[in-house]
Design a protein around this motif. Structure first.
Motif, PDB file in Angstrom:
ATOM      1  N   PRO A  39       0.817  -1.247  -0.159  1.00 40.97           N
ATOM      2  CA  PRO A  39       0.042   0.151   0.060  1.00 40.97           C
ATOM      3  C   PRO A  39       0.874   1.374  -0.019  1.00 40.97           C
ATOM      4  O   PRO A  39       0.424   2.451  -0.250  1.00 40.97           O
ATOM      5  N   GLN A  40       2.158   1.100   0.359  1.00 41.72           N
ATOM      6  CA  GLN A  40       2.883   2.413   0.357  1.00 41.72           C
ATOM      7  C   GLN A  40       3.840   2.605  -0.955  1.00 41.72           C
ATOM      8  O   GLN A  40       4.309   3.503  -1.085  1.00 41.72           O
ATOM      9  N   TRP A  41       4.002   1.535  -1.533  1.00 43.04           N
ATOM     10  CA  TRP A  41       4.856   0.906  -2.810  1.00 43.04           C
ATOM     11  C   TRP A  41       4.978   2.196  -3.815  1.00 43.04           C
ATOM     12  O   TRP A  41       5.838   3.161  -4.177  1.00 43.04           O
ATOM     13  N   SER A  42       3.582   2.318  -4.540  1.00 40.78           N
ATOM     14  CA  SER A  42       3.675   3.544  -5.514  1.00 40.78           C
ATOM     15  C   SER A  42       3.814   4.988  -5.019  1.00 40.78           C
ATOM     16  O   SER A  42       4.264   5.732  -5.863  1.00 40.78           O
ATOM     17  N   ALA A  43       2.926   5.275  -4.020  1.00 41.83           N
ATOM     18  CA  ALA A  43       3.129   6.606  -3.354  1.00 41.83           C
ATOM     19  C   ALA A  43       4.760   7.013  -3.033  1.00 41.83           C
ATOM     20  O   ALA A  43       5.125   8.180  -3.287  1.00 41.83           O
ATOM     21  N   LEU A  44       5.360   6.017  -2.570  1.00 46.64           N
ATOM     22  CA  LEU A  44       6.862   6.303  -2.208  1.00 46.64           C
ATOM     23  C   LEU A  44       7.674   6.192  -3.634  1.00 46.64           C
ATOM     24  O   LEU A  44       8.508   7.110  -3.703  1.00 46.64           O
ATOM     25  N   ALA A  45       7.492   5.279  -4.491  1.00 47.61           N
ATOM     26  CA  ALA A  45       8.302   5.248  -5.779  1.00 47.61           C
ATOM     27  C   ALA A  45       8.037   6.287  -6.594  1.00 47.61           C
ATOM     28  O   ALA A  45       9.103   6.579  -7.574  1.00 47.61           O
TER      29      ALA A  45
END
Length: 264
Positions: A39-45
């Motif tokens: 759930p954090q991957w796209s927002a951080l990447a």
């Protein structure tokens, strides 16, 4: 996205990596693996060079053997292998303690640190958490790993997370894939010496501690201890959330995480 294995002393670690910019390393909790950060991957990447990895003994990484090791030293070896000199750290539960330990051991390689319900090795007076761990270890010995996994996932610790759609979707899958090795073996992991709970004053990096009001009292107490003793730490208590805020309310968690990291 890249994914691969790196060799460390006594084993190999699986990781995945995506994005550009300052590096952020995500460190998962006990019984989990790097998939819990989806759930954090796209927002951080979209803003950072993001690395998530499986701790030794979890996910696709190799199991410990009889030789002593330290999770924070495994993290250092991973960063060395990937050519990362400095990084932001995001850790949950066991992973929060590992991230904090790395920041204490390697302040020159640490930028900002966000800890979600961190587990502090050496913290005295744990109640409900120690009772849960002892019960699950006993079930594993008497009734086997399947029963232990069911008892662990069915514990009060995970109840708030399993009320959320993401928690129900990913936690049972990840837990069922956990080998259960730690419930049947003595883990030779050594951590910091003296232990982390006695060295919180050495955690000099800018640090944000997140903890939910529905988490176990043990984790609330550890979060408060870290926030009060680390020189640049602040505590952010999340109403209505439990032990897994990154799953229970990913929009809120990501907002707090990105605001903190991008304030650098």
């Amino acid at each position: 996205m890249a994914e691969d294995m790196v060799s460390i002393d006594g084993g190999r670690l699986y990781y995945r990596r995506q994005g550009h910019g300052d590096t952020v390393v995500l460190v998962h909790g006990f019984g989990l693996d790097q998939r819990v950060w989806e759930p954090q991957w796209s927002a951080l990447a979209a803003h950072f060079d993001v690395i998530a990895y499986d701790l030794r003994g979890f996910g696709r990484s190799t199991l410990p053997d009889s030789a002593p090791y330290a999770h924070h030293e495994d993290l250092r070896a991973l960063l060395d292998a990937l050519g990362v000199k400095r990084t932001h750290l995001v850790g949950h539960s066991l992973g929060g303690g590992i991230a904090a330990s790395f920041a204490v051991a390697y302040p020159q390689r640490t930028d900002r640190v966000l800890l979600s319900a961190p587990l502090l090795r050496g913290y005295q007076g744990l109640g409900a958490l120690m009772a849960l761990l002892k019960r699950v270890w006993q079930i594993a010995g008497e009734d086997g790993l399947s029963a232990a996994r069911a008892a662990w996932l069915g514990a009060e610790l995970f109840a708030p997370s399993l009320e959320s759609p993401l928690g129900r979707e990913c936690l049972p899958t990840i837990m069922n894939d956990y080998s259960g090795w730690h419930w049947q073996h003595r883990d030779p992991e050594v951590g910091l010496d003296p232990p982390l709970a006695q060295r919180l004053h050495e955690l000099a990096a800018p640090t944000r501690v997140l903890v939910g009001t529905r988490d176990l009292p043990d984790f609330l107490q550890m979060a408060e201890a870290l926030a009060s003793q680390a020189p640049q730490a602040a505590l952010d208590v999340l109403p209505g959330l439990g032990h897994g805020p990154s799953l229970e309310d990913p929009a809120l968690f990501n907002q707090r995480l990105l605001a903190f990291l991008r304030a650098a």
